[in-house]
Design a protein around this motif. Sequence first.
Motif, short mmCIF file in Angstrom:
data_model
loop_
_atom_site.label_atom_id
_atom_site.label_comp_id
_atom_site.label_asym_id
_atom_site.label_seq_id
_atom_site.Cartn_x
_atom_site.Cartn_y
_atom_site.Cartn_z
N LEU A 114 0.77 -15.96 -43.73
CA LEU A 114 0.60 -15.18 -44.95
C LEU A 114 -0.86 -15.09 -45.34
CD1 LEU A 114 3.63 -16.52 -47.04
CD2 LEU A 114 3.38 -14.24 -45.98
N LEU A 115 -1.63 -16.22 -45.12
CA LEU A 115 -3.04 -16.19 -45.47
C LEU A 115 -3.80 -15.17 -44.64
CD1 LEU A 115 -3.81 -20.02 -45.88
CD2 LEU A 115 -3.72 -18.28 -47.68
N THR A 116 -3.38 -14.99 -43.43
CA THR A 116 -4.12 -14.08 -42.55
C THR A 116 -3.56 -12.67 -42.51
OG1 THR A 116 -2.76 -14.84 -40.68
CG2 THR A 116 -4.84 -15.99 -41.08
N THR A 117 -2.28 -12.51 -42.92
CA THR A 117 -1.66 -11.17 -42.77
C THR A 117 -1.27 -10.52 -44.10
OG1 THR A 117 0.52 -12.19 -42.51
CG2 THR A 117 -0.79 -11.79 -40.50
N ASP A 118 -1.13 -11.28 -45.25
CA ASP A 118 -0.66 -10.69 -46.53
C ASP A 118 -1.84 -10.09 -47.28
OD1 ASP A 118 0.65 -9.93 -48.75
OD2 ASP A 118 1.31 -11.95 -49.37
N PRO A 119 -1.93 -8.78 -47.45
CA PRO A 119 -3.07 -8.17 -48.14
C PRO A 119 -3.07 -8.47 -49.65
CG PRO A 119 -1.45 -6.50 -47.52
CD PRO A 119 -0.99 -7.77 -46.91
N GLU A 120 -1.89 -8.61 -50.22
CA GLU A 120 -1.83 -8.89 -51.66
C GLU A 120 -2.47 -10.22 -51.96
OE1 GLU A 120 -1.17 -8.31 -55.62
OE2 GLU A 120 -0.95 -6.91 -53.96
N LEU A 121 -2.13 -11.23 -51.14
CA LEU A 121 -2.73 -12.55 -51.33
C LEU A 121 -4.24 -12.47 -51.15
CD1 LEU A 121 -2.42 -15.60 -51.80
CD2 LEU A 121 -2.02 -15.85 -49.31
N TYR A 122 -4.66 -11.67 -50.20
CA TYR A 122 -6.09 -11.50 -49.97
C TYR A 122 -6.78 -10.89 -51.20
CZ TYR A 122 -10.41 -9.69 -47.97
OH TYR A 122 -11.74 -9.37 -47.73
N ASN A 123 -6.09 -9.87 -51.79
CA ASN A 123 -6.67 -9.20 -52.96
C ASN A 123 -6.72 -10.14 -54.15
OD1 ASN A 123 -7.03 -6.79 -51.57
ND2 ASN A 123 -4.95 -6.06 -52.05
N ARG A 124 -5.66 -10.95 -54.29
CA ARG A 124 -5.63 -11.91 -55.40
C ARG A 124 -6.76 -12.91 -55.25
NH1 ARG A 124 0.83 -13.34 -56.14
NH2 ARG A 124 1.47 -11.24 -56.84
N LEU A 125 -6.92 -13.37 -54.06
CA LEU A 125 -8.01 -14.33 -53.84
C LEU A 125 -9.35 -13.70 -54.14
CD1 LEU A 125 -6.84 -16.06 -50.51
CD2 LEU A 125 -6.92 -17.07 -52.81
N ASN A 126 -9.52 -12.41 -53.84
CA ASN A 126 -10.75 -11.72 -54.14
C ASN A 126 -10.95 -11.63 -55.66
OD1 ASN A 126 -11.71 -11.32 -51.56
ND2 ASN A 126 -10.64 -9.33 -51.29
#
Length: 299
Positions: A261-273
């Motif tokens: 999920l850390l490497t493939t979920d874009p939503e999580l990536y955006n949230r982290l940003n």
Amino acid sequence: MKKHRKEFVIGLSVILAGLILFFGIDYLKGINLLNPSNFYYVEFKNVSGLEISSPVTIEGYKVGQVREISYDYDHPGKIKVLLAVNDKLKLPQGSYAEMGSTLLSGAYVNLKLGEGPGMIPAGDVVPLKESKGMMDAVTEDIMPAVGTILPRVDSLINNLNTLAGDPHLLAAIQRLDGITTNVYGVTQGLQTTINRDVPKFMGNANNITTRLDSVSRNLQALSYNLRQLPLSATMDNVNEITNNLSAFSRQLNDKNSTLGLLTTDPELYNRLNRVSADIDSLILDVKKNPKRYISIKLF
């Protein structure tokens, strides 16, 4: 009486001496009168080299000897030769005689046996077949060839004399002598070089061999040390690390796992940003307005 006895003894001695002389001469000639023989005649035109006691042969084997040689005055041009052969030898019809000769033993009579049904009676004449003797063959066959070769030999000798007198040949021989001298000098120099340098080369070769032995011993020690290393445990650790890396890689590629999920979920990536941006804004605001966040009270 005694006188007559003495004369009798003398006469008997003379007779015995004559018999001994007769048989002795025949024995020296090779004639044995005590051996039974069959006698045959052969009529020759030429008996050159043939003598009394000359051998009589069949295919080279002696079966008798010439007993008598006489000129036939009743038939001029013919010479009768009496052959004494072994009494066990029978000559079939068709047999004939021929004269042979050798350089060492002279002439001899050779018998060729026929295949007729009857036998030639003892005492009869054996037919003669003329054959070339060795000297005749030399005279008739070899001498003409020699006569044709002699002019060529003479020409060859003349050519050799001409060649031997050629000054160019003498100069070539002198040059060859110089070349031989040079080759000898080179050989001597090579021998001197070998005597001087080969011992040094052999010494260097011995040093190199010693060093190679040392290297070989070091390699043997290294090989022994490598065999002593715990290679089995090391390989087990390597295999375990490889398995862990494989599991980690599977988790990264799995969308249902946390790492996936850390490497493939874009939503999580955006949230982290966004969280990162909010933290940056908060830090900037804290630097601008520290009193808003930090209150200091003095008593």
